[in-house]
Design an enzyme around this catalytic site. Sequence first.
Site, PDB file in Angstrom:
ATOM      1  N   SER A 147       9.660  81.557  97.800  1.00  0.00           N
ATOM      2  CA  SER A 147      10.838  82.342  98.159  1.00  0.00           C
ATOM      3  C   SER A 147      10.563  83.294  99.322  1.00  0.00           C
ATOM      4  O   SER A 147      11.497  83.849  99.907  1.00  0.00           O
ATOM      5  CB  SER A 147      11.328  83.159  96.963  1.00  0.00           C
TER       6      SER A 147
ATOM      7  N   SER B 146      -8.625  91.146  80.227  1.00  0.00           N
ATOM      8  CA  SER B 146      -8.563  91.343  81.674  1.00  0.00           C
ATOM      9  C   SER B 146      -7.143  91.176  82.184  1.00  0.00           C
ATOM     10  O   SER B 146      -6.635  92.001  82.949  1.00  0.00           O
ATOM     11  CB  SER B 146      -9.508  90.343  82.346  1.00  0.00           C
ATOM     12  N   SER B 147      -6.465  90.104  81.733  1.00  0.00           N
ATOM     13  CA  SER B 147      -5.099  89.854  82.203  1.00  0.00           C
ATOM     14  C   SER B 147      -4.168  90.967  81.751  1.00  0.00           C
ATOM     15  O   SER B 147      -3.266  91.369  82.491  1.00  0.00           O
ATOM     16  CB  SER B 147      -4.575  88.531  81.659  1.00  0.00           C
TER      17      SER B 147
ATOM     18  N   HIS C 136       3.935  78.999  75.806  1.00  0.00           N
ATOM     19  CA  HIS C 136       5.040  78.659  76.680  1.00  0.00           C
ATOM     20  C   HIS C 136       5.293  79.700  77.760  1.00  0.00           C
ATOM     21  O   HIS C 136       5.398  79.344  78.934  1.00  0.00           O
ATOM     22  CB  HIS C 136       6.312  78.254  75.942  1.00  0.00           C
TER      23      HIS C 136
ATOM     24  N   GLU D 294       3.113  81.433  78.971  1.00  0.00           N
ATOM     25  CA  GLU D 294       1.964  81.215  79.860  1.00  0.00           C
ATOM     26  C   GLU D 294       2.280  80.184  80.945  1.00  0.00           C
ATOM     27  O   GLU D 294       1.883  80.333  82.097  1.00  0.00           O
ATOM     28  CB  GLU D 294       0.756  80.769  79.027  1.00  0.00           C
TER      29      GLU D 294
ATOM     30  N   HIS E 108       9.140  73.439  71.151  1.00  0.00           N
ATOM     31  CA  HIS E 108       9.311  72.111  71.740  1.00  0.00           C
ATOM     32  C   HIS E 108       7.958  71.443  71.996  1.00  0.00           C
ATOM     33  O   HIS E 108       7.905  70.261  72.272  1.00  0.00           O
ATOM     34  CB  HIS E 108      10.193  72.140  72.993  1.00  0.00           C
ATOM     35  N   HIS E 109       6.883  72.217  71.893  1.00  0.00           N
ATOM     36  CA  HIS E 109       5.560  71.594  71.953  1.00  0.00           C
ATOM     37  C   HIS E 109       5.209  70.961  70.608  1.00  0.00           C
ATOM     38  O   HIS E 109       4.165  70.341  70.466  1.00  0.00           O
ATOM     39  CB  HIS E 109       4.497  72.630  72.304  1.00  0.00           C
TER      40      HIS E 109
ATOM     41  N   ARG F 122      -2.821  60.585  75.836  1.00  0.00           N
ATOM     42  CA  ARG F 122      -3.687  61.477  76.607  1.00  0.00           C
ATOM     43  C   ARG F 122      -4.957  61.718  75.814  1.00  0.00           C
ATOM     44  O   ARG F 122      -5.050  61.428  74.624  1.00  0.00           O
ATOM     45  CB  ARG F 122      -2.962  62.778  76.912  1.00  0.00           C
TER      46      ARG F 122
ATOM     47  N   ASP G 275      -1.774 101.746  97.508  1.00  0.00           N
ATOM     48  CA  ASP G 275      -2.677 101.090  96.566  1.00  0.00           C
ATOM     49  C   ASP G 275      -1.879 100.800  95.317  1.00  0.00           C
ATOM     50  O   ASP G 275      -0.688 101.093  95.248  1.00  0.00           O
ATOM     51  CB  ASP G 275      -3.888 101.989  96.231  1.00  0.00           C
TER      52      ASP G 275
ATOM     53  N   TYR H  60       5.050  79.649  82.341  1.00  0.00           N
ATOM     54  CA  TYR H  60       5.831  80.298  83.401  1.00  0.00           C
ATOM     55  C   TYR H  60       4.998  81.317  84.160  1.00  0.00           C
ATOM     56  O   TYR H  60       5.233  81.575  85.338  1.00  0.00           O
ATOM     57  CB  TYR H  60       7.099  80.913  82.814  1.00  0.00           C
TER      58      TYR H  60
ATOM     59  N   THR I  22      16.465  77.021  86.382  1.00  0.00           N
ATOM     60  CA  THR I  22      15.522  76.339  87.272  1.00  0.00           C
ATOM     61  C   THR I  22      16.283  75.590  88.354  1.00  0.00           C
ATOM     62  O   THR I  22      15.915  75.633  89.534  1.00  0.00           O
ATOM     63  CB  THR I  22      14.641  75.363  86.471  1.00  0.00           C
TER      64      THR I  22
ATOM     65  N   HIS J  85     -11.622  71.428  81.925  1.00  0.00           N
ATOM     66  CA  HIS J  85     -10.765  71.251  83.095  1.00  0.00           C
ATOM     67  C   HIS J  85      -9.499  72.081  82.931  1.00  0.00           C
ATOM     68  O   HIS J  85      -9.114  72.831  83.830  1.00  0.00           O
ATOM     69  CB  HIS J  85     -10.423  69.774  83.280  1.00  0.00           C
TER      70      HIS J  85
ATOM     71  N   TRP K   8      -7.256  72.305  75.369  1.00  0.00           N
ATOM     72  CA  TRP K   8      -7.028  73.720  75.711  1.00  0.00           C
ATOM     73  C   TRP K   8      -6.175  74.412  74.674  1.00  0.00           C
ATOM     74  O   TRP K   8      -6.301  75.606  74.482  1.00  0.00           O
ATOM     75  CB  TRP K   8      -6.472  73.880  77.128  1.00  0.00           C
TER      76      TRP K   8
ATOM     77  N   LYS L  76      17.542  77.895  91.011  1.00  0.00           N
ATOM     78  CA  LYS L  76      16.503  78.257  91.973  1.00  0.00           C
ATOM     79  C   LYS L  76      16.334  77.176  93.027  1.00  0.00           C
ATOM     80  O   LYS L  76      16.295  77.450  94.232  1.00  0.00           O
ATOM     81  CB  LYS L  76      15.171  78.471  91.245  1.00  0.00           C
TER      82      LYS L  76
END
Lengths: 597, 402, 213, 114
Positions: A266, A167-168, A251, A253, A300-301, A448, A103, A255, A326, A74, A137, A329
Amino acid sequence: MATVAGTLAQPTHTGVWSWITTVDHKRIGVLYGVSGFSFFLWGGLLALLMRTQLAVPNGTVIESDRFSQLFTMHALTMIFLAIMPMGAGFFNYMIPLMIGARDVAFPRLNALSYWTFLGGASILSLSFFFEAPGGGWFNYAPLSERPYSDGSGIDFYVVGLLTLGLSSLMAALNFAVTIINLRAPGMTMMRMPVFVWMTFVISVLLILALPPLTVGLIQLLFDRQFGTHFFIATEGGDPLLWQHIFWVFGHPEVYILILPAMGIVSEVLPTFSRKPLFGYPAVVFSGIAIAVLSWVVWSHHMFTTGMGSVPRAVFAVNTMIIGVPTGIKVFNWLATLYGGSIRFTTAMYFAVAFIATFTIGGISGVMHASPPVDSQHQDTYFVVAHLHYVLFGGAIMGIFAGIYYWFPKMTGRFLSEALGRWHFWLLFIGMNMTFFPMHFLGIAGMPRRIYTYDDGLDWGFWNMFATIGSYVIAVSLLIFLVNFFRSVRQEPTAEANPWNAPTLEWGTSSPPPEHDFDAIYTVRARDPLWYDRDHGIAPPEVTGEHIHMPPPSYYPILIAIGITLLGVGALSHLAVSALGGVIAYYGVWGWALEPTD
Amino acid sequence: MYDAAPFAAAAPRRLTVGVADGTGTGGWDWRASVAARVGTVAGAWEGTGVRARVAAPRRTPGRPRIRALRRGLVPLALVVLAVALLGCDAPMSTSEIEGSWNKEVWKPYWVIIWLAGIVFVAIMAATIVLSLMYRERPGREARQIHGNTKFEVVWTIIPVVIVLVMMVPTLDSLFKLDEEPPADALKVEVIGHQWWFEFRYPELDIVTANELHIPEGRVVDYALRSVDVIHSFWVPQLAGKVDMVPGRDNRMAFSALNARPEPYLGQCVEFCGTSHANMRFRVFVHTAEDFERWAREQAAPRVSSVSRTAEEAFLAAPCLGCHTVRGTNAAGIAGPNLTHVGSRTTIGSGMLENTPAELRRWIANSSAVKPGSKMPPMAQSAGGTLTDEQIDVIIGYLQSLK
Amino acid sequence: MAHAPAVAHGGGHTTSTGTENRKLLMWIFLGSECLFFGSLIATYLVFKHQVIERGIGPFPVDVTIDGVSHHGILDIPLTSTSTFVLLMSSVTMVLAVYGAQHARMKMMKLGLLATMVLGLTFLGFQVYEFRTFGHEGLNLTTNLFGATFFVLTGFHGTHVGVGVLYLGSMLAASFRRNGLGRDTGAHVEIAGLYWHFVDIVWIVIFTVLYLIP
Amino acid sequence: MAHSAEPMEQQHGLSPMQYLAIGAGLTLITIVELWVSYSGLGSLQIPLLLFLSAIKFAVVVGWFMHLRFDHRLLTQVFAASLTLAILITIVLLTLYWSADADSIRGYREWLASG
């Protein structure tokens, strides 16, 4: 506009082969979007199964190992196969249009990115036919190592993510160059739409964040296949190194997942408030600040892994500081509403709801930036609630805003507003029903990633509530599908700029011609179409000169097949890898010699 | 698609974990649960008078500003709801403060919850009010504002201040929690195994499993280790969690504030494989004297009153390969130490009550109760080597090991 | 305006910044590679001390553990030679680029050939080094020094190998009737960027792995 | 305007002889590095070696890779990435060389004690 399409039109290609060989950024965008949305539904189905199991205590719908595979797949599906490609779909379709280009910088590389994505996605998803990865994950070592995960699941994870990463990386390189180099005359960096800015920031993040992940995956691959011990403590390795490497990637990722939505919002908020984005420079720079800070918060993880007090204090402070840009924004989005003349289309509903739901995710994020608090939150449903408010309440809400907003541009047709309201309200209610109670569950101590829980822990009620909510989300998505398929069958009625929006993509016909613009705009202000309208400047004149577009090519898909076979070989037999290598090399050779003009 | 049948068939009658008030009494009655919950929420509403304030503006409808304010109360109500729920006494609730660590956690936590609540209400209210006030209306044009430096400065400073206010108690608590424990702290080694907890008291020469006993009020210095994958040690009412990482020697120290007969519930919270969800443990907090007595009993070798023949039957079975019974030649270390297993309230890392019937199910085929259990099936009917009679004897023996 | 479109594919090459797209792409890619090798080198450094502490050899440098002295396995004179070879390949590469940009095709082809030969020589040294280490009992699984060393230098070697293939393909293509076409200078320059990057990575690896005790 | 219409490929850089001279200089620095690594200069050794390799690095990037003659953008792109890579390496090493070493040693001793 596009009045002289007859003289400029290129021969329109149709049929499956034309899609396979296309190098048109709009078609690739559609491919990304449709694939991403399909995976979104698939990932949602996996979530429904999990919610069904957890609806009541001691559920017996799904057994333990299958449940692990469900939550792992998931997450992987939603992150790498749904949100990222849906974002990429918008980048592909919109970025060249928004910067007034014909293009992307490397059209064939763009096609290669897509087909490689599809290869990686297939490897990851088809693992269900063998053994799906079940380590979560972030796949912490040493659970992901041979002695504890003997099956092929983790290998699918490694190879799938390596392929998707490649790819990314290619896509990100392409968009970074496109945005730096292909802007229309007059479009300085500080005149770029915020969505373009955010795409640029994401590309940079991807380019810099993927290599550490690649290194971590390679080390895990070596551990599993060649007997090294990078992450095995008893042999001198260190499991926490995996966590460091993973979160150095992980991390940024996060964002990467949320910034496209911020960009979309925006765009949508000013258009429907009929006034420019409030504090454009502040929004742009806070986006950049978030990206920069994302590199110094990864630990922090890992607050509960036994790091020393000082490192935790430093990472806690860094993490809290992210709350500042944040907040800026959010305040600027709110100020964009102020004094406006707001037209509440479905896209606008999603954009405004985004502010609310994303803020909830942001607040809970700052809450567990505090290590003592995090010692109670970490690995509980509170974190699950937080990340879903950011990724569902943030990213998905933003993406739906984008779908409703740009659908007329992409298809020339409108989505039904009435069905859109139903979709929005059910999704909004279902989403909050599902994820808000998870805060309570977390505070009530529910870990979890558990497939079952005892009665008598007081978790039953909110779990049932959340499960009902998840079915409400499912219903809302069915309504969206109905809306989608009804709309694409209608006759196209959308004019070039149906929302009266300010950015360049609305300056060409809906849908745009293959060459995007009959004539290239000169940009004179941040909101070019509004500026031109208010100053009575006519759209640029069409000169009728021949517009050269790159010819279709089958080399991208050929190379992608080669790359995918390289990966499949790592899972099966090295001969397959060798074949893949040869195909990829042949593809690159043909690609290099293929005439592009 | 998913073959749930084997598991469903073997679905264990799980142990209910009711605490003092005797809640968890078998089958889950969601209606009762809803009713109780609605009662709590309604009570909270009455208590705060929110309901009255919600009702008031209804009499003066019309002006959008008022209507907007009324809707702004919805998020406020949500916050009240959340606060009401924080107080709920779930057996694993992190908001029940029963340990010194958790007490320290809630110092910054309350500050942060209040700040978060205020920001939440402010932004929800602003979103709703602005959306309603500035809907398109005939004859009104949008004001073309590009920005305002003064505003930008203000709302940069606001989050900076909020963050600073959060940082002070956070850092204070963080360093307090990491303070060295006093020299007389009770030393306990917690060792994570897939999927059970081992507790060793090196100074007291005690080794036990899945049930931790500690004295009230005395700081316990925990050394957290793992022999296989990463686990996490968590008793929510007493303390936050610290991971048990192979390759690391993690420490945490805290005391339990109150002795009580019911155990505190703990669980592994770092995903550790198949039976992660079933890796539970209990913490018994005793008065100093009770703890002394317990420690004396546990430090002794197995009680000598057990019948010789039963012990011989046990030692002839495959058990001794993995389990230790001190005073016999059973010295395996892969599974829990059984020297005083009869004194424990649960078996299977907190899954089953320690009764002859449950022991029989466990010994016969443990992985039917706990998926992935490393203990192979023992009963001949499940592919093991022991007859029902042999198992009966062993159960009798184990129950006698008080 | 209309006669100066921002985007022209193929020949035009007009971009917003005046930097050629492919060159920019290569530089950004090299930036990405910095993070790749940075992570590998960081892993090596993280484990460096732990390997010695744990006491299972062979070790990179001379160490004495419990009174027993162990001979360091790294052969610095040998590696210095291969480092010199790779440095010289950068010189030949830059000459090839010079040739390509000044339409001196012979110089370009000779430069490419020389670079390939030097690159292959470097790989030969590496194969020899790996085999020697294998004989002395160091392989991927022996200890974390083995794992980090072989993975780091192995991936660098893979980059050299890819570079040789890249240059070889270019050399082969340059013998076609119209050579590398009108973009010869740009093509070879970009290949050169890649090659030089592989060289500078080795400069770092040589210092961090071999020279620093 | 950000738009520049100047021709893309200016031929710039040094002459072949100059490149050969730089190559000789790089070789010289490598020899000095070798001498330093054998010299036993003590605490000066590591900074000196890092400094020398940084010079080699900068020379190759600046002249062989034409960064000195190219658009500033390219320098910025590369310098930013390099800085980030160094930063992450330093942070990671700091984390490992601080409290972690004791924790790891403690676990090993525990494991060895059975």
